[in-house]
Design a protein around this motif. Sequence first.
Motif, PDB file in Angstrom:
ATOM      1  N   LEU A  11      45.820  14.632  28.917  1.00  0.00           N
ATOM      2  CA  LEU A  11      45.399  15.824  28.153  1.00  0.00           C
ATOM      3  C   LEU A  11      43.614  16.114  28.458  1.00  0.00           C
ATOM      4  O   LEU A  11      43.534  17.583  28.619  1.00  0.00           O
ATOM      5  CB  LEU A  11      45.643  15.622  26.479  1.00  0.00           C
ATOM      6  CG  LEU A  11      45.250  16.866  25.626  1.00  0.00           C
ATOM      7  CD1 LEU A  11      46.208  17.997  26.332  1.00  0.00           C
ATOM      8  CD2 LEU A  11      45.534  16.351  24.106  1.00  0.00           C
ATOM      9  N   GLU A  12      43.118  15.218  28.113  1.00  0.00           N
ATOM     10  CA  GLU A  12      41.490  15.317  28.395  1.00  0.00           C
ATOM     11  C   GLU A  12      41.156  16.003  29.951  1.00  0.00           C
ATOM     12  O   GLU A  12      40.428  16.958  30.245  1.00  0.00           O
ATOM     13  CB  GLU A  12      40.895  14.026  28.387  1.00  0.00           C
ATOM     14  CG  GLU A  12      39.287  14.329  28.677  1.00  0.00           C
ATOM     15  CD  GLU A  12      38.420  12.933  28.852  1.00  0.00           C
ATOM     16  OE1 GLU A  12      37.320  13.194  28.439  1.00  0.00           O
ATOM     17  OE2 GLU A  12      39.073  11.953  29.244  1.00  0.00           O
ATOM     18  N   ALA A  58      40.692  23.701  18.879  1.00  0.00           N
ATOM     19  CA  ALA A  58      39.268  23.795  19.204  1.00  0.00           C
ATOM     20  C   ALA A  58      38.862  22.617  19.487  1.00  0.00           C
ATOM     21  O   ALA A  58      37.887  22.291  20.302  1.00  0.00           O
ATOM     22  CB  ALA A  58      38.423  24.647  18.326  1.00  0.00           C
ATOM     23  N   ILE A  59      39.241  21.462  18.722  1.00  0.00           N
ATOM     24  CA  ILE A  59      38.672  20.121  18.953  1.00  0.00           C
ATOM     25  C   ILE A  59      39.574  19.294  19.797  1.00  0.00           C
ATOM     26  O   ILE A  59      39.471  17.875  19.591  1.00  0.00           O
ATOM     27  CB  ILE A  59      38.066  19.274  17.688  1.00  0.00           C
ATOM     28  CG1 ILE A  59      39.272  19.314  16.455  1.00  0.00           C
ATOM     29  CG2 ILE A  59      36.989  20.437  16.850  1.00  0.00           C
ATOM     30  CD1 ILE A  59      38.944  18.581  15.474  1.00  0.00           C
ATOM     31  N   LEU A  60      40.586  19.598  20.171  1.00  0.00           N
ATOM     32  CA  LEU A  60      41.609  18.855  20.781  1.00  0.00           C
ATOM     33  C   LEU A  60      40.970  17.945  21.911  1.00  0.00           C
ATOM     34  O   LEU A  60      41.285  16.971  22.016  1.00  0.00           O
ATOM     35  CB  LEU A  60      42.815  19.879  21.251  1.00  0.00           C
ATOM     36  CG  LEU A  60      44.100  19.007  21.855  1.00  0.00           C
ATOM     37  CD1 LEU A  60      44.533  18.211  20.562  1.00  0.00           C
ATOM     38  CD2 LEU A  60      45.108  19.945  21.878  1.00  0.00           C
ATOM     39  N   PHE A  61      40.076  18.691  22.721  1.00  0.00           N
ATOM     40  CA  PHE A  61      39.512  18.012  23.978  1.00  0.00           C
ATOM     41  C   PHE A  61      38.526  16.830  23.320  1.00  0.00           C
ATOM     42  O   PHE A  61      38.605  15.776  23.879  1.00  0.00           O
ATOM     43  CB  PHE A  61      38.523  19.250  24.629  1.00  0.00           C
ATOM     44  CG  PHE A  61      37.830  18.623  25.828  1.00  0.00           C
ATOM     45  CD1 PHE A  61      38.462  17.985  26.780  1.00  0.00           C
ATOM     46  CD2 PHE A  61      36.525  18.798  25.990  1.00  0.00           C
ATOM     47  CE1 PHE A  61      37.775  17.668  28.018  1.00  0.00           C
ATOM     48  CE2 PHE A  61      35.699  18.146  27.030  1.00  0.00           C
ATOM     49  CZ  PHE A  61      36.463  17.624  28.134  1.00  0.00           C
ATOM     50  N   LEU A 106      42.157  27.438  29.569  1.00  0.00           N
ATOM     51  CA  LEU A 106      42.964  26.570  28.461  1.00  0.00           C
ATOM     52  C   LEU A 106      41.996  26.216  27.437  1.00  0.00           C
ATOM     53  O   LEU A 106      42.266  26.533  26.209  1.00  0.00           O
ATOM     54  CB  LEU A 106      43.800  25.347  28.944  1.00  0.00           C
ATOM     55  CG  LEU A 106      44.286  24.454  28.038  1.00  0.00           C
ATOM     56  CD1 LEU A 106      45.413  25.216  27.223  1.00  0.00           C
ATOM     57  CD2 LEU A 106      45.018  23.271  28.815  1.00  0.00           C
ATOM     58  N   GLU A 107      40.728  25.758  27.573  1.00  0.00           N
ATOM     59  CA  GLU A 107      39.899  25.375  26.645  1.00  0.00           C
ATOM     60  C   GLU A 107      39.591  26.556  25.983  1.00  0.00           C
ATOM     61  O   GLU A 107      39.494  26.660  24.611  1.00  0.00           O
ATOM     62  CB  GLU A 107      38.780  24.586  27.241  1.00  0.00           C
ATOM     63  CG  GLU A 107      37.871  24.245  26.335  1.00  0.00           C
ATOM     64  CD  GLU A 107      36.754  23.468  26.916  1.00  0.00           C
ATOM     65  OE1 GLU A 107      36.048  22.606  25.976  1.00  0.00           O
ATOM     66  OE2 GLU A 107      36.392  23.593  28.005  1.00  0.00           O
ATOM     67  N   ALA A 108      39.319  27.720  26.474  1.00  0.00           N
ATOM     68  CA  ALA A 108      38.916  29.106  25.980  1.00  0.00           C
ATOM     69  C   ALA A 108      40.086  29.378  25.068  1.00  0.00           C
ATOM     70  O   ALA A 108      39.476  29.877  23.792  1.00  0.00           O
ATOM     71  CB  ALA A 108      38.593  30.088  26.867  1.00  0.00           C
ATOM     72  N   ILE A 109      41.390  29.518  25.574  1.00  0.00           N
ATOM     73  CA  ILE A 109      42.567  29.686  24.557  1.00  0.00           C
ATOM     74  C   ILE A 109      42.443  28.908  23.219  1.00  0.00           C
ATOM     75  O   ILE A 109      42.679  29.350  22.269  1.00  0.00           O
ATOM     76  CB  ILE A 109      43.792  29.561  25.465  1.00  0.00           C
ATOM     77  CG1 ILE A 109      43.674  30.869  26.587  1.00  0.00           C
ATOM     78  CG2 ILE A 109      44.947  29.706  24.390  1.00  0.00           C
ATOM     79  CD1 ILE A 109      44.829  30.528  27.384  1.00  0.00           C
ATOM     80  N   LEU A 110      42.607  27.518  23.546  1.00  0.00           N
ATOM     81  CA  LEU A 110      42.307  26.574  22.258  1.00  0.00           C
ATOM     82  C   LEU A 110      41.336  26.867  21.399  1.00  0.00           C
ATOM     83  O   LEU A 110      41.480  26.696  20.244  1.00  0.00           O
ATOM     84  CB  LEU A 110      42.335  25.059  22.888  1.00  0.00           C
ATOM     85  CG  LEU A 110      43.602  24.709  23.571  1.00  0.00           C
ATOM     86  CD1 LEU A 110      43.331  23.474  24.122  1.00  0.00           C
ATOM     87  CD2 LEU A 110      44.996  24.851  22.848  1.00  0.00           C
TER      88      LEU A 110
END
Length: 182
Positions: A34-35, A88-91, A44-48
């Motif tokens: 995932l990371e 937003a903090i999934l990463f 993807l990061e922008a969408i999240l």
Amino acid sequence: MSENKAASRYAKSLIDLAKERNALEEIKNDMVFLEQVIDQNPELEAILKNPIVPLDKKSGILENILGAKVNEATRAFAKLIVNKGRSAILFDISKSFIAQYNALKGIVTAYVTTATELTAESRAEIVAIVKKEIGANEVVIREKVNDKLIGGFILKVGDRQFDASIASSLNKLKKEFAQGIA
């Protein structure tokens, strides 16, 4: 609550769940996956992180990416995070999970910067020294070649740094001459 504290707490909860289900290794691999996916896909990061994108759309995108590639607990966890509006903090959660896993297993990362690529013997020597000094079970070496270094190396483990580069020694000598010490 700050984002990092929240990510750390979610990661800790996932570690506890993984231990409970005897799936710690599998879920750790899922978090690494995932990371990497988020890190390598800025869209993807922008969408999240975008609060305008509907939660069900974010959830669907993650489901398509994770699919059958990850443990059911990882999929359910990701879906829960999205549904709570915390995508937003999934990463950060995945990074925190890996850091907590490494601490749990006694795995440390040693960052080595050298003028030329390390030999197998040098690599083994660094691993042995770090294991002895830090008390680590396993050492992961991240190498970086910096042609500005004349020779030697710079080793960084956690908040400790050891600079055995020739450039550093020359700079120190230059300062001593400038102060009239040498």
